[in-house]
Design an enzyme around this catalytic site. Structure first.
Site, PDB file in Angstrom:
ATOM      1  N   GLU A 198       0.819  -1.220   0.000  1.00 12.80           N
ATOM      2  CA  GLU A 198       0.000   0.000   0.000  1.00 12.80           C
ATOM      3  C   GLU A 198       0.853   1.270   0.000  1.00 12.80           C
ATOM      4  O   GLU A 198       0.963   1.970   1.016  1.00 12.80           O
ATOM      5  CB  GLU A 198      -0.967  -0.001   1.184  1.00 12.80           C
ATOM      6  CG  GLU A 198      -1.884  -1.209   1.188  1.00 12.80           C
ATOM      7  CD  GLU A 198      -3.000  -1.128   2.222  1.00 12.80           C
ATOM      8  OE1 GLU A 198      -2.943  -0.248   3.090  1.00 12.80           O
ATOM      9  OE2 GLU A 198      -3.937  -1.937   2.135  1.00 12.80           O
ATOM     10  N   GLU A 386      -5.118  -8.919   0.597  1.00 16.45           N
ATOM     11  CA  GLU A 386      -5.826  -8.672   1.858  1.00 16.45           C
ATOM     12  C   GLU A 386      -7.303  -8.504   1.547  1.00 16.45           C
ATOM     13  O   GLU A 386      -7.662  -7.893   0.537  1.00 16.45           O
ATOM     14  CB  GLU A 386      -5.362  -7.373   2.561  1.00 16.45           C
ATOM     15  CG  GLU A 386      -3.994  -7.445   3.159  1.00 16.45           C
ATOM     16  CD  GLU A 386      -3.570  -6.138   3.855  1.00 16.45           C
ATOM     17  OE1 GLU A 386      -4.438  -5.343   4.275  1.00 16.45           O
ATOM     18  OE2 GLU A 386      -2.346  -5.936   3.954  1.00 16.45           O
TER      19      GLU A 386
HETATM   20  C1  PNW Z   1      -4.381  -2.067   5.380  1.00 14.11           C
HETATM   21  N1  PNW Z   1      -7.558   3.615   5.788  1.00 14.11           N
HETATM   22  O1  PNW Z   1      -4.266  -0.778   5.832  1.00 14.11           O
HETATM   23  C2  PNW Z   1      -3.053  -2.627   5.784  1.00 14.11           C
HETATM   24  O2  PNW Z   1      -2.318  -3.262   4.774  1.00 14.11           O
HETATM   25  C3  PNW Z   1      -3.087  -3.444   7.036  1.00 14.11           C
HETATM   26  O3  PNW Z   1      -1.859  -3.317   7.668  1.00 14.11           O
HETATM   27  C4  PNW Z   1      -4.259  -3.009   7.906  1.00 14.11           C
HETATM   28  O4  PNW Z   1      -4.275  -3.620   9.151  1.00 14.11           O
HETATM   29  C5  PNW Z   1      -5.533  -3.330   7.126  1.00 14.11           C
HETATM   30  O5  PNW Z   1      -5.533  -2.663   5.874  1.00 14.11           O
HETATM   31  C6  PNW Z   1      -6.813  -2.990   7.852  1.00 14.11           C
HETATM   32  O6  PNW Z   1      -6.908  -1.628   8.058  1.00 14.11           O
HETATM   33  C7  PNW Z   1      -5.117   0.265   5.780  1.00 14.11           C
HETATM   34  O7  PNW Z   1      -7.920   4.093   6.895  1.00 14.11           O
HETATM   35  C8  PNW Z   1      -5.401   0.922   6.967  1.00 14.11           C
HETATM   36  O8  PNW Z   1      -7.957   4.101   4.721  1.00 14.11           O
HETATM   37  C9  PNW Z   1      -6.208   2.014   6.967  1.00 14.11           C
HETATM   38  C10 PNW Z   1      -6.711   2.484   5.764  1.00 14.11           C
HETATM   39  C11 PNW Z   1      -6.429   1.835   4.575  1.00 14.11           C
HETATM   40  C12 PNW Z   1      -5.622   0.718   4.591  1.00 14.11           C
END
Ligand code: PNW
Length: 480
Positions: A198, A386
């Site tokens: 990401e 994921e």
């Molecule tokens: C992903 N947002 O992250 C990550 O790859 C993981 O580490 C994380 O635990 C998982 O999604 C769940 O959140 C994100 O707020 C975290 O937009 C937050 C956001 C997007 C992706």
């Protein structure tokens, strides 16, 4: 999975659907599809995903040095209740138990990340053998259970000692050195590598909005340069992995590309969603897949466009063996007469969401995520690297977690992923986020994404109802 198998599988499903008569509306009402209608192809790779800083703990152990996330989480006001990854799931010590959980689920594969700061505690310099030994132990344990390791090289835990962090292009080169080193050490037993996770999160959220580590809010020109160093790190990483691998490896990345869903599926709307996908992901996946910044992005950023050096774009555009998509939530788009040709629709306040309000209940995003990326760029393979959700899990009096909402979320997403597979999109595998409740970044431990509940006081793992559900889906190789 071989192409031929997938194509035959697609045809067989189409034929079975026609035989069952479920294309006729009257029958569709009268009869639910049988389980076999939602069967997955033979050899489909069911898995779970985690990331180092979110599960390992042991932040001072065996030579590991601080990362930007250690510092950020210890800065007052940055995370929920000041929570940190100091201990997290203590998977550094409990990894055997965690591999046992994977085995009990019946997964074929596990996606985890390596903490750069365990291998090169200062980001560069001499490798730290004790850090690498930990990942040797994890890989050995997985292989002993016949679980295929998929390794992410960077899931946001940047060694804090690197001067300037992602503001410096030296960090992209340091990443490539680290990635090449890991490939040279592990590729005898690990054959699948993802460079970065990401890119938008560790660049824009870290350096433009400041919500994530290192918490900076830089002006556009500098923030765009950080983005460039992110995609460059990926590209140089791909080259380094290939150069140092001891045998055949498959190299890709894990991107949370913005998924653009056409609200209405007619040709014009579908085309608008495709255009939107290319545009909304311009500085990230689009540039990586096309090997150049889209002209519209460069024009839009004007004097703030990234400075590019010779060789950068060739590296960034390195051909990939697969694209990994992290899928949680979509945006909805509609064709319009604006220059970009589409509008993004704002969801009504009533749009349902999971415990994290950014995760909408919109399972078609997994289908459109795959389809838009494949129709635009035709990658050789896709993994869902994921997919999952947070849920307000509570322990019942007898110590169970009845996370029926998570099961609903997963079942619906896997049904929509099945549609993509039926239509012959090359989806090889699916990694559920996450194996365990863990440190959810700025949300600390307040948001639980695991299919195993973790009691953070005792580190006890308890399978939730969703773990039993996933076990059954894997056992039947079907949406159940
Ligand atoms: C992903 N947002 O992250 C990550 O790859 C993981 O580490 C994380 O635990 C998982 O999604 C769940 O959140 C994100 O707020 C975290 O937009 C937050 C956001 C997007 C992706």
């Amino acid at each position: 999975m071989k192409d031929i198998t997938r194509r035959e599988f697609g045809k067989a499903v189409t034929a079975a659907t026609a035989l069952a008569g479920i294309s006729s509306p009257r029958h569709a009402l009268a009869q639910q599809p049988s389980k076999s209608d939602l069967a997955y192809p033979p050899g489909f790779l069911w898995g779970c995903a985690t990331a180092a800083y979110q599960i390992e703990g042991a932040v001072h152990e065996d030579g590991r040095k601080p990362t930007v996330w250690d510092i950020f989480a210890h800065t007052p006001g940055k995370t929920y209740h000041g929570e940190t990854g100091d201990v997290a799931d203590d998977s550094y010590h409990l990894y055997k138990e965690d591999v046992r959980l994977l085995h009990d689920l019946g997964v074929k594969t596990y996606r985890f990340s390596i903490a750069w700061a365990r291998i090169f505690p200062d980001g560069t310099g001499q490798p730290n053998p004790k850090g690498l030994d930990y990942y040797h132990r994890v890989v050995d344990e997985l292989l002993a259970y016949n679980i295929t390791p998929y390794i992410t090289l960077f899931h946001w835990d940047l060694p804090a000692a690197l001067p300037g962090g992602w503001q410096s292009r030296d960090t992209s080169k340091a990443f490539a050195d680290y990635a090449g080193y890991i490939a040279s050490r592990l590729s005898d037993r690990v054959h699948h590598f993802m460079t970065t996770n990401e890119i938008i999160c560790f660049t824009d959220l870290g350096y433009r909005t400041g919500r994530f580590a290192p918490g900076l809010a830089l002006p556009a020109g500098e923030a765009n340069q950080v983005r460039h160093h992110g995609v460059l790190a990926h590209g140089l990483g791909v080259q380094a992995i290939r150069a140092h691998a001891r045998g055949a490896v498959q190299v890709g990345l894990a991107e949370n590309a913005t998924v653009c869903v056409p609200v209405i599926e007619d040709a014009e709307q579908i085309e608008a969603a495709r255009r939107a996908t290319r545009n909304e992901n311009a500085p990230f996946l689009t540039t990586i897949m096309e090997g150049r910044y889209p002209q519209t992005y460069l024009e839009q950023e004007g004097v703030y466009a990234p400075r590019v050096e010779p060789g950068d774009m060739e590296a960034i555009g390195s051909k990939l063996d697969f694209v990994g998509l992290n899928i949680y939530t979509p945006i909805y788009v509609r064709a319009d007469s604006s220059p970009q040709g589409y509008a993004v629709l704002r969801p009504p306040a009533s749009f349902p969401h999971m415990a994290s309000d950014w995760i909408k209940v919109a399972p078609e995003c997994i289908y459109w995520g795959v389809r838009n990326v494949c129709d635009l760029w035709h990658p050789p393979a896709i993994y869902i690297t994921e997919n999952g959700c947070s849920s307000d899990d509570v322990l019942t009096a007898d110590g169970q977690v009845e996370d029926t909402d998570r099961i609903m979320y997963l079942r619906n997403h896997l049904s929509q992923l099945h549609r993509a597979i039926r239509e012959d999109y090359p989806v090889n595998g699916y990694f559920l986020w996450s194996l365990l409740d863990n440190f959810e970044w700025d949300d600390g431990y307040s948001k639980r994404f695991g299919i195993h509940y973790v009691d953070f006081a005792t580190e006890k793992r308890i399978p939730k109802l969703s773990a039993a559900w996933y076990h059954e889906a894997i056992a039947q190789n079907a949406v159940v």
